[in-house]
Design an enzyme around this catalytic site. Structure first.
Site, short mmCIF file in Angstrom:
data_model
loop_
_atom_site.label_atom_id
_atom_site.label_comp_id
_atom_site.label_asym_id
_atom_site.label_seq_id
_atom_site.Cartn_x
_atom_site.Cartn_y
_atom_site.Cartn_z
CD GLU A 388 -2.83 -1.19 -0.08
OE1 GLU A 388 -3.01 -0.16 -0.75
OE2 GLU A 388 -3.29 -2.30 -0.42
CG HIS A 391 -1.11 1.25 -4.32
ND1 HIS A 391 -1.07 1.04 -5.68
CD2 HIS A 391 -1.65 0.12 -3.79
CE1 HIS A 391 -1.55 -0.16 -5.95
NE2 HIS A 391 -1.92 -0.74 -4.82
CG HIS A 394 2.55 5.26 -8.69
ND1 HIS A 394 1.83 4.29 -9.35
CD2 HIS A 394 2.99 6.10 -9.65
CE1 HIS A 394 1.85 4.53 -10.65
NE2 HIS A 394 2.55 5.63 -10.86
#
Length: 597
Positions: A388, A391, A394
Site C-alpha cells: 500500500e 501506491h 506512486h
C-alpha cells in the site's frame, strides 16, 4: 487480541490524520457549498466552446471542480470506512456520492460540445500552444469520438450515475456492515468471532480443524445469501452492459480497456500465458501437499504454514523498519518520503468494529495519500504495508511532478508500484535469512504471492470474462451458474493434487473487485511488470532505478503501455508474464532443493 476494538478505542498514533484533508466538518461543509456553486458556474460555458481561450478556461474550471469533489469524496469515504455502521459518516458518504453525480452531470456537455466542432477545427485545437497543457485530453477526445453521445444523451447518462452505483453500494453494505460470521474455536479451544480480518489468520493456523471450520463458516455464511448476492452481481453486469451498449462498444470488456488504450490482446495474452503455466501451479500444489504431509490437499490448506515450528511474528514498528531498509535500492529520496508516510498520519493501522475490510490507498491531489490497513503482526501484513505504501509513493511522486490532470495514473499502472515494493522486500528478507527453515518459509510466502496475485487473479479475470460473455449472449445467470463456473475454474487451475471442496463455489460472492469490473487482471499484469522492474533494478542498479522513478513520476501523462515501455517493460507482449513465471519456477526449484531428503 480476542475482541475487536471499537473505533473510539483505537490509539491516535494508529489512526490516519484526515484532518490534513479537512480540519473539521465545517471546513468540509464549506467546500461542499463551494462545489455546489462551481457546478452551477460551469454551465456558463455551454454553447461557447468554439475557441482555444474559452476551452482553456472551461478546462481550468473543470479541473478545479473535479479536484474539490475528489477531496470531499476522499474525506467522506475514508470516514465512512472507519466504521461502516456509523450513521453520520454513512450519510456523509451518500451525500458526496450524490454530489459527484451532479458534478458529472454539470460537466457532461463539455466533451460532446467540443466534438461537435469540425474535424479541421479540432485538429487545430490539438496543435494550439494555448491548449498545450490539455493536448492529451483533446487527443483522447478525438480517439473516443465514436463513443461520445449527444449533449442530451450525455446529460442523461450522467443522471443515471446514482442508479449505477447501487450494486456496488449494496454489496459493500452487505459485506462489511450487515454480514455477521459465527464464532469458531482457535488452536487453544477459545471461541473467537470470525471476521474478514481474521479469516486469513485462521487459514494460516497450524491446526487443520481450525482452518476447516473457518473455511466452512465463511462460505456457509455467504451461502445463506446466495440469491441476493447473485442478484447483486447480475445487476452489476447489467449496468456495465448498458454503458457499453450505450457508448457503442462491442463488449463491456472493450469498454473497460478502451480508456487506458489497452488492447484486448493484453487481457487474452494474460489468460493464455497463465494457461501455459498451469503445470507450474500444479507442481507447487504437489509440493504443498508433500510439505503438509496430507493424503488430500484441500482448499483450506492453501494458506497453511509449510515450515514446521517456524513463524515470523513481526510487530508493526519492526515491520516499518524492515520495509524502510528494503527500499534502499530505490535511493535516499524515496526512503525519506516513505519514512514521512510511515510516521506522518498517512496510515490507519488496525482493525476495529465496522471498519472496511482489506487494505487500500486513496487520497486527493495536493494532500498526502491515506492508507487503510487491518494490520496483524505477521509477515503477510508487513507485505500489505509495503504494497500500500508503494501506491502511496506512486501518488506522491506523480502529484509532485505532474499537473492535476496528468497526475491521474491508471489502475493498470497502479499495481506495478505496489508489487515492486513487495519484490524488493522479499529480496531483502531472503538476503538476510541464514536459517534454512526461515529461507524455506520466505520462499513459500513468495510462491504464494505468485499463486494469489498472478494465478488467482487471472482465474478471477477469466471468471469475469466468462460471465460477461454469457450475459452479453443473453443468458441469465443464477447463483448456480456463478457457482458452477467458479468451481470448474478452481478445478482447472489447481490440478489433480487438489481436492476442490464444494464450499469454494461461493467464493465469487465475497470478491469486492467484481464490482470494479475487469480490474483484477491488472494485479497479475502489474505483478509481472514489477517482477521485471525488480530484476532490472537489482541487476543494473542506478540506470534502472532512474527509469523506474521516471515511471512513478510520469503519472498518467501518457498511455499506460507507453509509460511502461519507456521505463523498460513491454506489456503488449506476453514476455513479462513468462519472465514472472520463470521466477516462479526458480522459487519452486529452490523449495524442492531445500526439502529433498
Amino acid at each position: 487480541m480476542k475482541t475487536v476494538w471499537k473505533r473510539t478505542e483505537v490509539p491516535a498514533e494508529h489512526r490516519w490524520r484526515l484532518e490534513d484533508l479537512f480540519a473539521d466538518r465545517q471546513a468540509w461543509d464549506d467546500e461542499y457549498e463551494a462545489v455546489q456553486k462551481l457546478a452551477g458556474d460551469i454551465g456558463n460555458f455551454e454553447g461557447k466552446l468554439n475557441d482555444a481561450d474559452t476551452i482553456r478556461q472551461c478546462f481550468e474550471l473543470e479541473d478545479k471542480l473535479s479536484l474539490l469533489t475528489e477531496r470531499l469524496y476522499s474525506y467522506a469515504s475514508n470516514r465512512h470506512h472507519e466504521d461502516m455502521a456509523e450513521p453520520v459518516h454513512q450519510a456523509l458518504s451518500d451525500k458526496v456520492k450524490k454530489l459527484a453525480v451532479r458534478v458529472n452531470e454539470a460537466m457532461s456537455f463539455i466533451t460532446p460540445e467540443i466534438l461537435d466542432l469540425p474535424d479541421e477545427k479540432l485538429q487545430s485545437l490539438v496543435a494550439d500552444p494555448a491548449l498545450a497543457k490539455y493536448k492529451k485530453t483533446l487527443e483522447d477526445m478525438l480517439r473516443q469520438k465514436p463513443h461520445i453521445l449527444s449533449k442530451a444523451e450525455e446529460a442523461l447518462l450522467a443522471q443515471v450515475g446514482n442508479v449505477s452505483q447501487a450494486p456496488g453500494t449494496i454489496f459493500g453494505m452487505l459485506n462489511n456492515a450487515d454480514m455477521k460470521f459465527p464464532k469458531i474455536r482457535d488452536e487453544n479451544g477459545e471461541e473467537i468471532e470470525l471476521t474478514h480480518g481474521r479469516y486469513i489468520q485462521f487459514l494460516e493456523s497450524r491446526d487443520r480443524e481450525v482452518r476447516k471450520n473457518a473455511f466452512e463458516a465463511m462460505y456457509g455464511t455467504y451461502g445463506k445469501l446466495r440469491n441476493t448476492l447473485a442478484a447483486t452481481l447480475s445487476a452489476n453486469l447489467t449496468k456495465n452492459q448498458f454503458y457499453a451498449k450505450a457508448r457503442k462498444y462491442p463488449s463491456a470488456l472493450e469498454a473497460s480497456l478502451y480508456g487506458d488504450k489497452i488492447p484486448v490482446d493484453v487481457y487474452d495474452n494474460l489468460i493464455s500465458a497463465i494457461h501455459e503455466s498451469l503445470p507450474l501451479l500444479h507442481r507447487y500444489m504437489e509440493l504443498r501437499k508433500k510439505l503438509l504431509k496430507v493424503d488430500e490437499l484441500h482448499m483450506y490448506d492453501l494458506f497453511a504454514p509449510l515450515v514446521d515450528e517456524y513463524k515470523m511474528d513481526i510487530a508493526y514498528e519492526e515491520a516499518k523498519k524492515i520495509v524502510l531498509e528494503s527500499v534502499r535500492p530505490l535511493g535516499d529520496n524515496y526512503g525519506t518520503i516513505l519514512e514521512e508516510g510511515l510516521n506522518g498520519g498517512w496510515i490507519d493501522v488496525y482493525e476495529n468494529e465496522g471498519k472496511r475490510s482489506g487494505a487500500y490507498c486513496s487520497g486527493a491531489y495536493g494532500t498526502h495519500p491515506f492508507v487503510l490497513l487491518n494490520h496483524k503482526d505477521n509477515l503477510s501484513s508487513m507485505f500489505t504495508l509495503t504494497h500500500e505504501m508503494g501506491h502511496a509513493l506512486h501518488s506522491y511522486l506523480s502529484d509532485s511532478h505532474q499537473d492535476y490532470r496528468d497526475a491521474q495514473y491508471t489502475i493498470f499502472l497502479a499495481e506495478v508500484a505496489s508489487t515492486l515494493n513487495e519484490a524488493l522486500l522479499m529480496d531483502h528478507l531472503l538476503n538476510h535469512a541464514s536459517d534454512p527453515k526461515q529461507k524455506l518459509y520466505l520462499l513459500c510466502h513468495y510462491a504464494d504471492k505468485f499463486r494469489t496475485t498472478v494465478f488467482r487473479q487471472t482465474m478471477f479475470a477469466e471468471f469475469e470474462k466468462i460471465i460477461y460473455t454469457k450475459a452479453e449472449q443473453g443468458e441469465s445467470l443464477t447463483h448456480q451458474d456463478f457457482s458452477g463456473i467458479y468451481y470448474d475454474l478452481n478445478v482447472r487451475y489447481h490440478g489433480d493434487s487438489m481436492t476442490v471442496d464444494k464450499d469454494i463455489e461461493m467464493e465469487w460472492a465475497r470478491i469486492p473487485h467484481f464490482y470494479r469490473s475487469f480490474y483484477v487482471f491488472k494485479y497479475a499484469t502489474g505483478f509481472s511488470a514489477a517482477t521485471s522492474f525488480a530484476k532490472q533494478i537489482l541487476d543494473e542498479g542506478e540506470p534502472a532505478v532512474e527509469r523506474y522513478l521516471g515511471f512513478l513520476k510520469s503519472g498518467g501523462s501518457d498511455y499506460s503501455i507507453e509509460i511502461l515501455k519507456r521505463a523498460g517493460v513491454d506489456m503488449s507482449s506476453p514476455e513479462p508474464i513468462r519472465q514472472a513465471m520463470s521466477v516462479f519456477e526458480q522459487l519452486i526449484g529452490q523449495m524442492e532443493e531445500l526439502t529433498r531428503g
